[in-house]
Scaffold this motif. Structure first.
Motif, short mmCIF file in Angstrom:
data_model
loop_
_atom_site.label_atom_id
_atom_site.label_comp_id
_atom_site.label_asym_id
_atom_site.label_seq_id
_atom_site.Cartn_x
_atom_site.Cartn_y
_atom_site.Cartn_z
N VAL A 60 20.88 72.75 44.09
CA VAL A 60 21.00 73.51 43.11
C VAL A 60 21.60 75.16 43.58
N HIS A 61 22.55 75.67 42.71
CA HIS A 61 23.03 76.96 42.98
C HIS A 61 22.79 77.73 42.18
N LEU A 62 22.93 79.19 42.28
CA LEU A 62 22.33 80.27 41.49
C LEU A 62 23.58 80.91 41.13
N LEU A 63 23.87 81.12 39.99
CA LEU A 63 25.03 81.80 39.25
C LEU A 63 24.58 83.30 39.14
N PRO A 64 25.51 84.29 39.60
CA PRO A 64 25.22 85.47 39.14
C PRO A 64 24.95 85.77 37.88
N VAL A 65 24.08 87.14 37.60
CA VAL A 65 23.48 87.32 36.13
C VAL A 65 24.66 87.32 35.23
N GLU A 66 25.77 88.01 35.59
CA GLU A 66 26.86 88.27 34.62
C GLU A 66 27.64 86.91 34.23
N GLN A 67 27.35 85.83 34.91
CA GLN A 67 27.79 84.65 34.63
C GLN A 67 26.82 83.63 33.71
N VAL A 68 25.76 84.46 33.56
CA VAL A 68 24.84 83.64 32.63
C VAL A 68 24.76 84.47 31.16
N ILE A 69 24.69 85.79 31.28
CA ILE A 69 24.45 86.48 30.13
C ILE A 69 25.72 87.23 29.43
N GLY A 70 26.84 86.80 30.15
CA GLY A 70 27.96 87.38 29.63
C GLY A 70 28.97 86.53 28.83
N LEU A 71 30.21 86.73 28.48
CA LEU A 71 31.01 85.76 27.72
C LEU A 71 31.82 85.00 28.50
N TYR A 72 31.89 85.28 29.85
CA TYR A 72 32.42 84.31 30.85
C TYR A 72 31.40 83.49 31.83
N GLU A 73 31.06 82.43 31.21
CA GLU A 73 29.99 81.58 31.86
C GLU A 73 30.41 80.98 33.00
N GLY A 74 29.55 80.88 34.08
CA GLY A 74 29.89 80.22 35.09
C GLY A 74 29.62 78.56 34.90
N ASP A 75 29.90 77.82 35.97
CA ASP A 75 29.77 76.35 35.81
C ASP A 75 28.22 76.03 36.13
N ASP A 76 27.65 75.48 35.12
CA ASP A 76 26.29 75.05 35.49
C ASP A 76 26.00 73.84 36.18
N THR A 77 27.21 73.22 36.54
CA THR A 77 27.17 72.09 37.08
C THR A 77 28.42 71.94 37.96
#
Length: 270
Positions: A60-77
């Motif tokens: 399990v990795h932890l995305l930074p907050v801005e990649q969860v709540i912003g328009l530029y989403e981080g990779d969830d997998t």
């Protein structure tokens, strides 16, 4: 690379990793996001690795907050496969939110990954997730193991390879044990009490080659099928009589854990 917040400081656990590459913890440290945990899954976890088995890392990795709540989403997998020092490594990690959502389904894979004793890197959040695992168990996890067994048996009948046959027996026996005891045991060698007497011999045969075929002295297909049907019926009965609940009870615990971990993460990309 994003810096891990204080409450996810990695803790390396090399105990129990005998026979596995010593550089596995270095891989965890090289990932683009902090890993809350990384464990070994696959044949090594299941108790029948071969000399040429690849290493399956799950975590399990932890995305930074801005990649969860912003328009530029981080990779969830994040998935990656490569070779290191002649060993094939298969790495799959999920963001904490996705992993917790999977935990709340009847997904046996993620439970086995979370509870794997082959720990490459850990953290306090990992320990909290493990503590919450019993609240994720339901009788409906039997469907996962029944479905996986059907798929692996079909693969065996087509390929005659030993690997899918052992996978068939492994998932049935894991499922039976889970339904009866509420304990997730993925290691086939710890489940011989309910196994056919020839199974330890097949496990030994598997050690010589990852994609080896059924040994000449193995039971014929009819006998194997009889035992698969017997264990399938045993799993169905164990499901119907299990004391496990109908639905998970850990949703609030996991929600609070996610919020705490996310708010503790540092802001800003680096």
């Amino acid at each position: 690379m994003n810096k891990a917040p204080e409450n996810v400081t990695p803790l390396n656990h090399l105990d129990g990793l005998d026979g596995l590459p010593a550089w596995l913890p270095a891989i965890a440290a090289e990932q683009p996001h902090p890993l809350l945990f990384a464990t070994v899954s696959g044949a090594h976890l299941y108790g029948f690795p071969s000399a040429d088995s690849d290493v399956d890392l799950r975590g399990v990795h932890l995305l930074p907050v801005e990649q969860v709540i912003g328009l530029y989403e981080g990779d969830d997998t994040i998935t990656r496969t490569w070779r290191r020092e002649g060993v094939e490594v298969d790495l799959v990690t999920h963001d904490l939110i996705k992993f917790c959502r999977l935990l709340l389904t009847r997904n046996g894979y993620v439970l086995e990954q979370l509870l794997s004793p082959l720990i490459v890197t850990s953290s306090p959040i990992h320990e909290e997730l493990r503590a919450a695992a019993p609240g994720c168990l339901t009788r409906h996890h039997a469907h996962h193991y029944l479905g996986f067994a059907r798929t692996q048996w079909t693969l065996f009948t087509k390929s005659r390879e030993l690997k899918p046959l052992l996978y068939t027996f492994r998932v049935l026996l894991t499922g039976i044990h889970l339904m009866r005891t509420g304990e997730v045991v993925a290691d086939l060698t710890r489940l011989y009490a309910d196994a056919p007497p020839y199974l330890p011999g097949l496990v030994e045969a598997k050690k010589t080659a990852e994609h080896g075929t059924l040994p000449a002295d193995a039971p014929d297909t009819a006998a194997l099928e009889t035992d698969v049907h017997r264990l399938t019926a045993a799993l169905e009965q164990a499901r119907d009589t299990s004391h496990l609940p109908e639905a998970p009870t850990a949703k609030r615990t996991l929600h609070d854990l996610i919020v705490r971990a996310r708010l503790a993460a540092p802001h800003g990309l680096c």
